[in-house]
Design a protein around this motif. Structure first.
Motif, short mmCIF file in Angstrom:
data_model
loop_
_atom_site.label_atom_id
_atom_site.label_comp_id
_atom_site.label_asym_id
_atom_site.label_seq_id
_atom_site.Cartn_x
_atom_site.Cartn_y
_atom_site.Cartn_z
N ASP A 117 -4.17 -4.45 -10.40
CA ASP A 117 -5.02 -4.03 -11.51
C ASP A 117 -4.35 -2.82 -12.18
O ASP A 117 -4.52 -1.68 -11.74
N MET A 118 -3.61 -3.11 -13.25
CA MET A 118 -2.84 -2.03 -13.87
C MET A 118 -3.73 -1.03 -14.61
O MET A 118 -3.29 0.08 -14.92
N ALA A 119 -5.00 -1.42 -14.86
CA ALA A 119 -5.92 -0.45 -15.48
C ALA A 119 -6.26 0.66 -14.47
O ALA A 119 -6.62 1.77 -14.85
N ASN A 120 -6.14 0.29 -13.17
CA ASN A 120 -6.42 1.28 -12.10
C ASN A 120 -5.22 1.43 -11.17
O ASN A 120 -5.37 1.49 -9.96
N TRP A 121 -4.04 1.46 -11.74
CA TRP A 121 -2.83 1.40 -10.92
C TRP A 121 -2.73 2.54 -9.91
O TRP A 121 -2.13 2.38 -8.86
N LYS A 122 -3.34 3.66 -10.21
CA LYS A 122 -3.22 4.78 -9.26
C LYS A 122 -3.93 4.49 -7.94
O LYS A 122 -3.61 5.08 -6.92
N GLU A 123 -4.89 3.57 -7.98
CA GLU A 123 -5.64 3.24 -6.75
C GLU A 123 -4.96 2.12 -5.95
O GLU A 123 -5.42 1.77 -4.86
N SER A 124 -3.90 1.52 -6.48
CA SER A 124 -3.31 0.34 -5.83
C SER A 124 -2.76 0.69 -4.45
O SER A 124 -2.14 1.73 -4.25
N GLU A 125 -2.96 -0.24 -3.50
CA GLU A 125 -2.40 -0.06 -2.14
C GLU A 125 -0.97 -0.58 -2.06
O GLU A 125 -0.35 -0.54 -0.99
N VAL A 126 -0.46 -1.11 -3.18
CA VAL A 126 0.88 -1.71 -3.15
C VAL A 126 1.94 -0.61 -3.25
O VAL A 126 1.87 0.25 -4.12
N TRP A 127 2.91 -0.68 -2.32
CA TRP A 127 3.95 0.35 -2.29
C TRP A 127 4.94 0.11 -3.43
O TRP A 127 5.15 -1.04 -3.85
N SER A 128 5.58 1.19 -3.88
CA SER A 128 6.52 1.03 -4.99
C SER A 128 7.91 1.60 -4.70
O SER A 128 8.80 1.47 -5.53
N ASP A 129 8.09 2.21 -3.53
CA ASP A 129 9.40 2.79 -3.20
C ASP A 129 10.22 1.84 -2.31
O ASP A 129 9.65 1.01 -1.61
N SER A 130 11.53 2.06 -2.30
CA SER A 130 12.41 1.17 -1.53
C SER A 130 12.61 1.63 -0.08
O SER A 130 13.39 1.02 0.65
N LEU A 131 11.91 2.68 0.32
CA LEU A 131 11.99 3.13 1.72
C LEU A 131 10.62 2.96 2.37
O LEU A 131 9.65 3.57 1.91
N TRP A 132 10.55 2.09 3.37
CA TRP A 132 9.25 1.82 4.01
C TRP A 132 9.28 2.41 5.43
O TRP A 132 9.97 1.89 6.31
N ILE A 133 8.50 3.47 5.61
CA ILE A 133 8.37 4.06 6.94
C ILE A 133 7.02 3.59 7.49
O ILE A 133 5.97 3.99 6.99
N ILE A 134 7.08 2.71 8.45
CA ILE A 134 5.85 2.14 9.02
C ILE A 134 5.82 2.57 10.49
O ILE A 134 6.58 2.05 11.30
N ASN A 135 4.96 3.51 10.80
CA ASN A 135 5.01 4.04 12.16
C ASN A 135 4.13 3.28 13.14
O ASN A 135 4.33 3.35 14.34
N GLU A 136 3.16 2.57 12.62
CA GLU A 136 2.29 1.83 13.52
C GLU A 136 2.03 0.42 13.02
O GLU A 136 1.75 0.23 11.83
N ARG A 137 2.15 -0.52 13.90
CA ARG A 137 1.88 -1.92 13.58
C ARG A 137 0.40 -2.10 13.26
O ARG A 137 -0.46 -1.54 13.97
N ASP A 138 0.09 -2.87 12.23
CA ASP A 138 -1.30 -3.23 11.95
C ASP A 138 -1.73 -4.25 13.01
O ASP A 138 -1.17 -5.35 13.08
N LYS A 139 -2.70 -3.88 13.85
CA LYS A 139 -3.12 -4.79 14.92
C LYS A 139 -4.48 -5.41 14.59
O LYS A 139 -5.14 -5.97 15.47
N SER A 140 -4.91 -5.29 13.36
CA SER A 140 -6.24 -5.79 13.02
C SER A 140 -6.21 -7.33 12.87
O SER A 140 -5.14 -7.95 12.83
N GLY A 141 -7.39 -7.90 12.78
CA GLY A 141 -7.52 -9.34 12.53
C GLY A 141 -6.83 -10.18 13.59
O GLY A 141 -6.97 -9.92 14.79
#
Ligand SMILES: C[S@@+](CC[C@H](N)C(=O)[O-])C[C@H]1O[C@@H](n2cnc3c(N)ncnc32)[C@H](O)[C@@H]1O
Length: 261
Positions: A7-31
């Motif tokens: 939703d580009m009208a609310n782009w600041k709220e987006s959960e989508v990452w935009s940088d090329s460096l992904w630091i993921i310290n914990e695995r999502d164990k949900s679901g």
């Protein structure tokens, strides 16, 4: 036309990452993610790729299904899904965990993703579901023979040399190309290997295979490898080895993202 639902009208709220460096310290164990499979990737990888490169109702293809991480994310995000793995037990495991839904479909097949036969079977699934192609294809192949997945000689982890591995991967990329929509996307998740005292840039070789098939490189994401099971509890041994030798310890892998043009 937009290739996603951001939703580009609310782009600041987006959960989508935009940088090329992904630091993921914990695995999502949900679901449905249980993380039991040695060699799986963290759910955040398909989650981010699906959000950025598909819309609701699009179809996601994974030609190295494994324990189904992409399948569960596709389901969670309301995307159709087709997955293939050479190991029947993994395909059955994933099939048992998928919901039956009227809104989106999920089909998992036992097959060798290097073959035209498998591509034809996926084509039949698409036709049955009244789809022409997939909007996003994700490939998370074995990192050469670092982890052996099965005894099947067509399993990429049983390739006896780098060149044999790349020939097999090339065939999978060709299939991915034929099944991915024009202007659709391909993501390859892969790390490098160390062999005979030499860093082998497997990631870049694989990237090049996709470029040779005509895919246009859109991004190289570097992701940290925190919590990598193979190295768990062995950090100090690896640090010692690195200090005593002339190399650095692997701490990253790549997500190469391409567009089919
Ligand atoms: C790195 S794992 C994928 C893990 C998956 N992303 C997950 O999160 O569980 C690679 C998978 O490729 C499968 N595989 C290897 N060679 C294959 C081939 N020729 N065709 C289909 N699957 C293959 C292996 O059985 C293994 O499950």
């Amino acid at each position: 036309m937009a290739h996603n639902d951001i939703d580009m009208a609310n782009w600041k709220e987006s959960e989508v990452w935009s940088d090329s460096l992904w630091i993921i310290n914990e695995r999502d164990k949900s679901g449905k993610h249980d993380g039991f499979y040695h060699g799986n990737f963290v759910p955040q990888i398909p989650h981010q790729l699906i959000l950025k490169y598909t819309k609701s109702g699009d179809t996601v293809l994974d030609l190295f299904l494994g324990s189904g991480t992409t399948a569960y994310e596709a389901e969670r995000l309301g995307r159709n899904f087709i997955g293939v793995d050479i190991q029947e037990k993994m395909v059955n495991h994933v099939r048992d965990k998928m919901d039956k839904s009227d809104e989106v479909f999920s089909e998992v097949l036992v097959g060798d993703s290097t073959t035209q036969k498998t591509a034809a079977q996926i084509g039949e699934v698409l036709a049955k579901r009244k789809q022409k192609s997939c909007q996003l294809t994700i490939l998370h192949p074995p990192y050469a023979n670092i982890i052996k997945f099965s005894d099947n000689k067509n399993d990429l982890s049983n390739a006896t040399s780098l060149s044999e591995f790349l020939v097999m991967l090339r065939k999978v990329v060709k299939n991915a190309r034929s099944l991915t929509a024009e202007n659709g996307y391909l993501a390859i998740v892969i790390g490098d290997v160390y062999k005979n005292s030499e860093w082998v840039p497997l990631g870049f070789y694989c990237m090049h295979e996709a470029q040779k098939q005509g895919f246009k490189l859109k991004s190289i994401v570097v992701k940290n490898m925190a919590g990598n099971r193979a190295k768990q509890g062995q950090e100090s041994i690896w640090r010692y080895r690195s200090l005593a030798n002339d190399y650095y310890v692997f701490k990253h892998e790549y997500i190469f993202i391409f567009k089919k043009i």
